[in-house]
Write an enzyme that holds these catalytic residues in place. Structure first.
Site, PDB file in Angstrom:
ATOM      1  CB  CYS A  84      -0.864  -0.042   1.264  1.00  0.00           C
ATOM      2  SG  CYS A  84      -1.865   1.430   1.507  1.00  0.00           S
ATOM      3  CB  CYS A 194      -3.151   3.975  -5.500  1.00  0.00           C
ATOM      4  SG  CYS A 194      -4.453   3.059  -4.635  1.00  0.00           S
TER       5      CYS A 194
END
Ligand code: DGL
Length: 274
Positions: A84, A194
């Site tokens: 992440c 992302c």
């Protein structure tokens, strides 16, 4: 037969913990599984708290400490991959200070884009939290001298991926809005900052066209994980395929459904309360 450092090392058989706020981290896990098929992986999607992209640094630190403690207490992990960008940009220093095992983070592939660009303009799309983070600003400052960088935050885009429904017109509408500036610029590289976004590559390509090359971090993370395991003599010496376990703090049925679509294989998930 001479003893091999890997077979002697009991640590090798332990699992590698991988987490994200949701299904996005699967784009990293997929590459890890390809590069390291004999490793055991435990994946946790923290869907109770998705999206991470709108959380403060303080909130993120609290969330990632509890996930790391869960991995240690329930899965006895040997290493962790933060799949992440948002959690990495906001908390990697704090995580590495607190825990002693190796922790690999995921950051937008700005450095690669800066090295490859010919037009002198690159773009990065990410969550609002990553986009505004000091970590991203540092990456741009350290690698992009004399380059133009379009730093675009894409509120809600990760939530659209969470549904697993890529025919949803909402996704195209969001992408059109966020990518317009890139389409009308000289950018020749677009960094997907992302881990949810690699699952949108097809739709993104349709909008920005073939002139703009897309860069994500999955392959680089798996190569880095592999060399770190080797250097630290922590590789799993087993010859058989490793085990993969999936957990979510959200709805396990829903996660199994979406993960099975994204990974193109049947995924069974357990719900956990942490
Ligand atoms: N997939 C995550 C990232 O790479 C976070 C998405 C979110 O929860 O906002 O940033």
């Amino acid at each position: 037969m001479p003893a091999n450092k890997n077979t002697k090392n009991k640590k090798g058989s332990k699992s590698i913990g991988v987490f994200d706020s949701g299904v996005g981290g699967l784009s990293i896990l997929k590459e890890l599984q390809k590069t390291l098929p004999n490793e055991n992986f435990v994946f946790l999607a923290d869907q109770k708290y998705v999206p991470y992209g709108e959380k403060s640094k303080k909130e993120l630190i609290k969330l990632v400490y509890r996930i790391t403690d869960y991995f240690i207490e329930h899965h006895n992990i040997k290493m962790m991959v933060v799949a992440c960008n948002t959690a990495t940009c906001g908390t990697i220093n704090e995580l590495r200070e607190k825990y002693s095992f190796p922790i690999i983070g995921t950051v937008p592939a700005i450095k690669v884009a800066a090295e490859k660009t010919r037009s002198g303009t690159i773009a990065v799309i990410s969550t609002p939290s990553t986009s505004q983070s000091e970590a991203l600003k540092d990456l741009i400052r350290d690698n992009c001298e004399n380059l133009e960088v379009l730093n675009i935050d894409c509120k809600n885009l990760e939530n659209a991926v969470e549904t697993g429904n890529f025919d949803n017109p909402n996704i195209d509408n969001l992408l059109l809005k966020y990518l317009e500036k890139i389409k009308n610029s000289d950018a020749d590289y677009l960094v997907l900052g992302c881990t949810h976004y690699p699952f949108l590559k097809k739709s993104i390509r349709k909008i920005v066209g073939s002139r703009v090359k897309l860069l994500d971090s999955g392959k680089a993370i798996s190569r880095h994980t592999s060399s770190l395991l080797k250097n630290k003599f922590m590789k799993n010496a087993q010859k058989k395929l490793g085990k993969n376990k999936y957990f979510t703090t959200g709805d396990s049925k829903e996660f199994s459904k979406v993960a099975s679509i994204l990974l193109n294989k049947k995924i069974k998930t357990k719900g956990v309360k942490i």
